[in-house]
Scaffold this motif. Structure first.
Motif, short mmCIF file in Angstrom:
data_model
loop_
_atom_site.label_atom_id
_atom_site.label_comp_id
_atom_site.label_asym_id
_atom_site.label_seq_id
_atom_site.Cartn_x
_atom_site.Cartn_y
_atom_site.Cartn_z
N CYS A 20 45.67 13.79 34.05
CA CYS A 20 44.69 14.66 33.23
C CYS A 20 44.05 15.58 33.61
O CYS A 20 43.75 16.57 33.03
CB CYS A 20 43.78 13.34 32.71
N SER A 21 43.56 15.72 34.93
CA SER A 21 42.91 16.95 35.37
C SER A 21 44.18 18.03 35.71
O SER A 21 45.11 17.75 36.49
CB SER A 21 42.19 16.44 36.64
N SER A 22 43.82 19.32 35.51
CA SER A 22 44.88 20.50 35.74
C SER A 22 44.21 20.96 37.04
O SER A 22 43.06 21.13 37.25
CB SER A 22 44.70 21.44 34.60
N ASP A 23 45.33 21.72 37.72
CA ASP A 23 44.68 22.73 38.91
C ASP A 23 44.90 24.00 38.30
O ASP A 23 45.80 24.36 37.44
CB ASP A 23 45.73 22.44 40.01
N TYR A 24 43.96 24.93 38.84
CA TYR A 24 44.07 26.24 38.67
C TYR A 24 44.16 27.01 40.07
O TYR A 24 43.97 26.58 40.89
CB TYR A 24 42.76 26.55 37.93
N GLY A 38 40.92 21.09 39.22
CA GLY A 38 40.04 21.13 37.78
C GLY A 38 39.77 22.66 37.79
O GLY A 38 39.99 23.46 38.63
N LYS A 39 39.17 22.66 36.43
CA LYS A 39 38.86 23.97 36.19
C LYS A 39 37.53 24.46 36.56
O LYS A 39 36.65 23.91 36.71
CB LYS A 39 38.61 23.99 34.65
N GLN A 54 41.41 22.44 47.35
CA GLN A 54 42.19 21.33 47.53
C GLN A 54 41.99 20.05 48.43
O GLN A 54 42.28 18.99 48.41
CB GLN A 54 43.76 21.75 47.81
N SER A 55 40.93 20.36 49.35
CA SER A 55 40.66 19.28 50.20
C SER A 55 39.36 18.52 49.90
O SER A 55 38.88 17.46 50.43
CB SER A 55 39.87 19.99 51.55
#
Length: 72
Positions: A20-24, A38-39, A54-55
């Motif tokens: 469900c959580s998108s990376d940007y 997340g956004k 990312q950590s």
């Protein structure tokens, strides 16, 4: 058998929620690429972009340094 069904349910639920959580990716004007979880949020009062790296650390960068924010 009930235990196996319960474990399978938990695994499927965890896999669904993790999707469900998108990376940007944020590109900065000096050429850096910052991967976020997340956004990123832009604080209009201070001009800072708040994001989680990312950590898992909460970070901030001056919005003037960011050229683009793209969803991966």
């Amino acid at each position: 058998m009930k235990g196996l069904v319960g474990v399978l349910f938990l695994v499927v639920t965890a896999a669904t929620l993790s999707g469900c959580s998108s990376d940007y990716v944020m590109a900065t004007k000096d050429g850096r690429m910052i991967m976020t979880e997340g956004k990123p949020a832009i604080d209009k009062e201070t001009g800072l972009v708040q994001y989680t790296d990312q950590s898992g650390h909460d970070m901030q960068i001056n919005g003037d340094e960011v050229s683009t924010i793209i969803e991966r």
